[in-house]
Design an enzyme around this catalytic site. Sequence first.
Site, PDB file in Angstrom:
ATOM      1  N   ASP A 550       0.813  -1.220   0.000  1.00 53.61           N
ATOM      2  CA  ASP A 550       0.000   0.000   0.000  1.00 53.61           C
ATOM      3  C   ASP A 550       0.848   1.272   0.000  1.00 53.61           C
ATOM      4  OD1 ASP A 550       0.733  -0.946   2.632  1.00 53.61           O
ATOM      5  OD2 ASP A 550      -0.453   0.699   3.463  1.00 53.61           O
ATOM      6  N   GLU A 551       0.273   2.318  -0.536  1.00 49.41           N
ATOM      7  CA  GLU A 551       0.735   3.700  -0.402  1.00 49.41           C
ATOM      8  C   GLU A 551       2.173   3.931  -0.842  1.00 49.41           C
ATOM      9  OE1 GLU A 551      -2.193   5.535   2.954  1.00 49.41           O
ATOM     10  OE2 GLU A 551      -0.389   4.538   3.719  1.00 49.41           O
TER      11      GLU A 551
END
Length: 834
Positions: A550-551
Amino acid sequence: MRQLPSKYLGIRNLLAMTVIASSCLVAACGDSSDSGSANLSPTARAAALGENLMVRVDIDGNDAAKSGTNCADLGADWASCARGKLILENTGSRSLPAGGWTLYVHSIRRILMVEHPAFAWKHVTGDLYALTPRAGAFTLGAGERIEVPFVGEYWYQRYSDLLPRAYVVADGNAAPAILKHNDTDDETRYVDRIPPIADDAAAFAATPAQVQRARAEAALPSAQQTAARAVPAVLRSTAGEGATQVGGIDLSASGLTSSQVAALTSRAATLGLTGAAVRVSGQIAGGALPADIARAGGYRLTIAQDGVKIDAFDAGGLFYGVQTLLSLTPAGGGSVPAMTIEDAPRYTHRGMHVDVARNFRQPATLRRLIDQMSAYKLNRLHLHLTDDEGWRIEIPGLPELTEIGAKRCHDLTETQCLLPQLGSGPDNRSGGGYLSRAEYVALLRYAADRFVEIIPEIDMPGHARAAVVSMEARYQRLAALGNKAAANAYRLLDPADTSNTTTVQFYDRRSFLNPCSDGAQRFASKVIGEVASMHREAGAPLSVWHFGGDEAKNILLGSGFQPLDGTDPGKGRVNLALQDKPWGRSPQCAAMIASGKVASVDELPSIFARQVSQIVRANGIGTMAAWQDGIKHANGPQDFATSNVMVTMWDTIFWGASDTVQTLGSQGYKTVLALPDYLYFDFPYAFDQRERGYYWGSHATDSFKTFSLAPDNLPQNAEIMPDRDGKPFEVTSAGPAPRIEGIQGQAWAEVMRTDQQFEYMAYPRLLALAERAWHRAAWERPYVQGERYKLGDTDKVDKAALAADWAGFMSVVQNREMPKLTRSGAVVRTKLGG
């Protein structure tokens, strides 16, 4: 700090000079009797500051633009910023040193500007900032204070937005000193004021579902009326004659191991069931059970006056049958109505995610969590073991991961530790620790005995700073010994990468391991192999590996920003020409792109995930999991080497979760709902500013909100609850009914510095999570394509039935389950509602 346009500099300095003069803190006004304090030794200087300097925070307003601050020119996301001030006060009886020291403070918001010429201000990394007095700029006499105005991004709406444990470092002194007055987890001790927020709670209370809820709670069923209701609720039950007294259990079940029987016996003892035991016999009946319970975890529980019998599909069903009996039994023992229960789990994945990376959770706390998960039939503990702020599992052969990545101290080189974050202080007052190999193996065994599977997550390629920094320290150590080959073996960055990035938590490019480096796959293989070995040793084979994913992005390239010459007043102005995507200036990645192996840096996280999936499969692990953004450039599970790919989906319903789950399901992923607006337990329970938590997805998530979730029909929820800001929204179901693997709660740890804070945030919401994960309620409407839902507009959901079901659940939790949680030693929020 970003340079301000010249037209603001004069105003800034004028304001700052006014503040100094009005406080009579310029050098000429100081206490000349202590003018020699600047000559204190570094150790004495730090000690004096730590003992007597107090930092308080006062937030003036959360919409600074309305008071004349140009948030756009300051580069605030969506041109949103707040004004406040740091108040430095001398609580001692003598003047404090006028210089030769730096104050380090934490801020979960980006500090965009400091308006005081007496101080130099610097962002160090993450949430850590340095405030250094300019030599001779002022003297802080006994009882005097100085106010330092600042502008922060977004807003400050809750006390937990403002972090503790500011500390000082004196020039020439390696030992930092925490400010005694700020060494606390009670934010109200150092936060003077936060502007009141709009009372959106009234909007929530006025919804039709909340009106029905209030009526049901006013006529809450008694303990006697809910004596036959378990938590979580069962599939069906038929009343019998009379009741049986349960003072203890005498369990005879051939399908359970001795350690599983011991786990149930231990649970009974924790509940105070040490009296006369009721005979409980159990057997595995398999397919002889009714078709709808003849599946994993299914069972028939017969409670009669002369004993208890369990016929189960498998060992899990035997275990859950006993847990249902224990749920029906009051703490300390008592009467349980005679009945026959037929039951089976709703979902395969009934999970709880715990972030032990941002702030560590002790093994005893994790064991207590496993006890509660087991009692309420949650079966998967997703352990977020690594992140930017910490590495929490011992990996043999890579000692730096825990020697450096699992502790925080004031080492600006970060060759001995990670820098303090999240109010940890420079000596791990919170945040430090890790699971040794032996502790992790023991935890796996403990969980397996309670039918809880641990899913380890090693987050990569983003949120990997703890690993990158640790492996850089390893590189430097071995390179200094002349062993370049060994030094490079697990190096996780491209030393020639000059990418300018800012991550979600305000770190630079060292937050990302470089997927183009030779060391990245070698590192992944080493870590996965070692963790899989621990699972084998524990007798709990690793079936799901969570990749994270993620991210991996630069937040300053987000939609809330514009170029310096941009004209949109609602977006922050930044020099976009200086901003890079992760690995945008990595020669190693440029070479990979030039070779045609990957089209652009955007695809690197998904490409790396595919490579890691091959390592996962080679270790005999059948399923690789990832957060949804970790697979966004993949075509589907067929791109990965494992038999199955599970996606943890973290969209909010009001931001399109219904569409996302459709897309993921149609692509063939096994989807787990981790909806922030319902299932993030690091969000506040209520609108009270003293309730801690982040609130980007929900300002108030009490147990009722989690209980009201309809996971199989996400559009339905738009008729029950508003969006984050209390506003109605609508969702229309599109496409066929999606199939999901299950749901899980999330306990991210940024605002949970202590285990006690974690437990307060988890309990009792965990019970509402378990209710929805195990049991499908009658008020949950079947999914129908093309059906529209909107709060205050449509009226399809039986809200009276929802309220009545909640009232029954609430009665059981208050009368039976809260005493059990207390007996377990857990810290519990006793109020179920907001």
